[in-house]
Design an enzyme around this catalytic site. Structure first.
Site, PDB file in Angstrom:
ATOM      1  N   CYS A 263       0.824  -1.209   0.000  1.00 47.74           N
ATOM      2  CA  CYS A 263       0.000   0.000   0.000  1.00 47.74           C
ATOM      3  C   CYS A 263       0.863   1.266   0.000  1.00 47.74           C
ATOM      4  CB  CYS A 263      -0.982  -0.040   1.165  1.00 47.74           C
ATOM      5  SG  CYS A 263      -2.376   1.105   0.976  1.00 47.74           S
ATOM      6  N   HIS A 355      -3.966  -4.943  -0.165  1.00 48.11           N
ATOM      7  CA  HIS A 355      -3.728  -5.520   1.162  1.00 48.11           C
ATOM      8  C   HIS A 355      -3.819  -7.045   1.134  1.00 48.11           C
ATOM      9  CE1 HIS A 355      -3.770  -1.779   3.591  1.00 48.11           C
ATOM     10  NE2 HIS A 355      -4.517  -1.339   2.603  1.00 48.11           N
ATOM     11  N   GLU A 357      -2.843  -8.883   3.362  1.00 48.19           N
ATOM     12  CA  GLU A 357      -3.008  -9.324   4.745  1.00 48.19           C
ATOM     13  C   GLU A 357      -4.435  -9.184   5.242  1.00 48.19           C
ATOM     14  OE1 GLU A 357      -3.276  -5.064   5.229  1.00 48.19           O
ATOM     15  OE2 GLU A 357      -2.146  -6.362   3.902  1.00 48.19           O
TER      16      GLU A 357
END
Length: 383
Positions: A263, A355, A357
């Protein structure tokens, strides 16, 4: 089941173009200002609220029903709620989930987050899609009674997101270590620009002893831990206002240390390689963004939260303007052709704009943590 609050106190959302949306107070009462953006996730509102990348922003949830599962101590991505304000259509009156420890409304009150409910969030979203993200304010309590012109003047006096460096507001003050949860492959220096708990956990699961470092760390302090690699996290703000982080990353790249950025980290790698960045009209936020991996042609559904992007040539291999060799755009957004990833071909560095994650999902891009581990092991074997 836990009962939520039902509010009939007036509140208003005011956009800088003068558009007004009247509703009911939600969460804390008072006044809050920020950049108004919309997020498209139907789940994972607690992850959104506690994601430091949302610092300085008033988040409009496009999903109509928010708060159904309450809040718990397991789904937080940081130590607090970071959004400046929260806008929902229909807050749940009842919390129904076996993991819940409280209601979302109570948590917003506890953390002094001013919100608004009972407005047509579809209309707000369409306005932002047409005009772009803009400054706004939520006014409730005594501030709801202010004159409309006075409220608009307050909103227009607020700072723009462009040009803001917010890293110091969200980064850890003191460094800390999270040990690898499998056989260790070495120490990883993580620059905390607004890192999420899930990121740290995924890195630890790949064998990294994760050393989370303040955003103000120097190259000398970073190298002092003898890292096998460096990671730049997600975070809020304008990458053009982060010259110090760019200079630090250029020193890392010159040392030949493997690098992975997510990001904000992707934008800073872009700048370190010599490319520019720019502000998107309304950004990418939510958990349903289609991104293509250029190398494989595979389309992934990914989670996003960014208002800026890297300006790099798509479809060709270009030379890094900063002298780091050949670079390719590795991932591209299929909605608007925005750069979603970079891959350096002559140094061990890559990054993605989204993202991988995302705890609430989707998990299509989770393999990128394995790719980073493989890159580090390959670099260690070559020495």
């Amino acid at each position: 089941m836990k009962e939520g609050r039902v509010s009939f106190d007036p509140a208003v959302l005011v956009l800088e173009d003068g558009t007004r949306y009247s509703g009911r107070a939600y969460g804390a009462r008072g006044r809050t200002l920020g950049e108004v953006v919309f997020a498209t996730g139907m789940t994972g509102y607690q992850e959104t609220l506690t994601d430091p990348s949302y610092a300085g922003q008033i988040v409009v949830m496009t999903a109509p029903h928010i708060g159904n599962t309450g809040v718990n101590d397991e789904d937080t991505e940081s130590s607090r709620i970071w959004v400046s304000g929260f806008v929902v259509r229909d807050p749940s009156r009842v919390v129904s989930n076996f993991r819940a420890t409280g209601s979302l409304d109570d948590q917003l009150v506890t953390e002094a987050v001013v919100g608004i409910s009972g407005i047509d969030t579809r209309a707000v979203t369409r306005r932002l899609r047409d005009a772009g993200s803009m400054r706004g304010g939520v006014f409730s309590g005594a501030d709801a009674a202010l004159d409309a012109d006075a409220q608009l003047e307050i909103v227009r006096a607020a700072g723009q997101m462009a040009g803001q460096n917010l890293s110091s507001q969200v980064s850890t003050v003191d460094g800390y270590v999270v040990a690898a949860t499998t056989a260790s492959i070495g120490r990883l220096a993580v620059l905390d620009l607004g890192v999420k708990t899930s990121t740290i956990n995924y890195l630890a699961e790949r064998g990294f002893d994760v050393h989370v470092m303040p955003q103000s760390v120097s190259i000398t302090e970073l190298l002092a831990i003898d890292p096998v690699a460096v990671f730049y996290s997600n975070g809020p703000g304008d990458p053009a206002a982060s010259d110090g982080h760019v200079s630090l990353l250029q020193e890392v790249l010159k040392k030949g240390l493997p690098f992975f950025g997510i990001c904000f980290g992707n934008q800073l790698l872009g700048r370190a390689l010599g490319y520019g960045t720019y502000k998107l009209p309304f950004g990418h936020r939510g958990i349903n963004q289609p991104v293509v991996d250029v190398a494989t042609g595979r389309t992934e559904i990914t989670s996003h939260n960014h208002g800026f992007a890297v300006d790099a040539p798509i479809g060709v291999i270009s030379d890094s303007p900063a002298g780091f060799g050949r670079v390719e755009v590795s991932h591209v957004n299929l909605n608007d052709n925005v750069v979603e990833g970079l891959n350096a071909l002559d140094i061990p560095a890559f990054s993605v704009q989204y993202h991988p994650e995302a705890a609430a999902g989707p998990h299509d891009a989770n393999y990128l943590f394995d790719r980073f581990r493989d890159l580090v092991l390959k670099s260690k074997d070559s020495k």
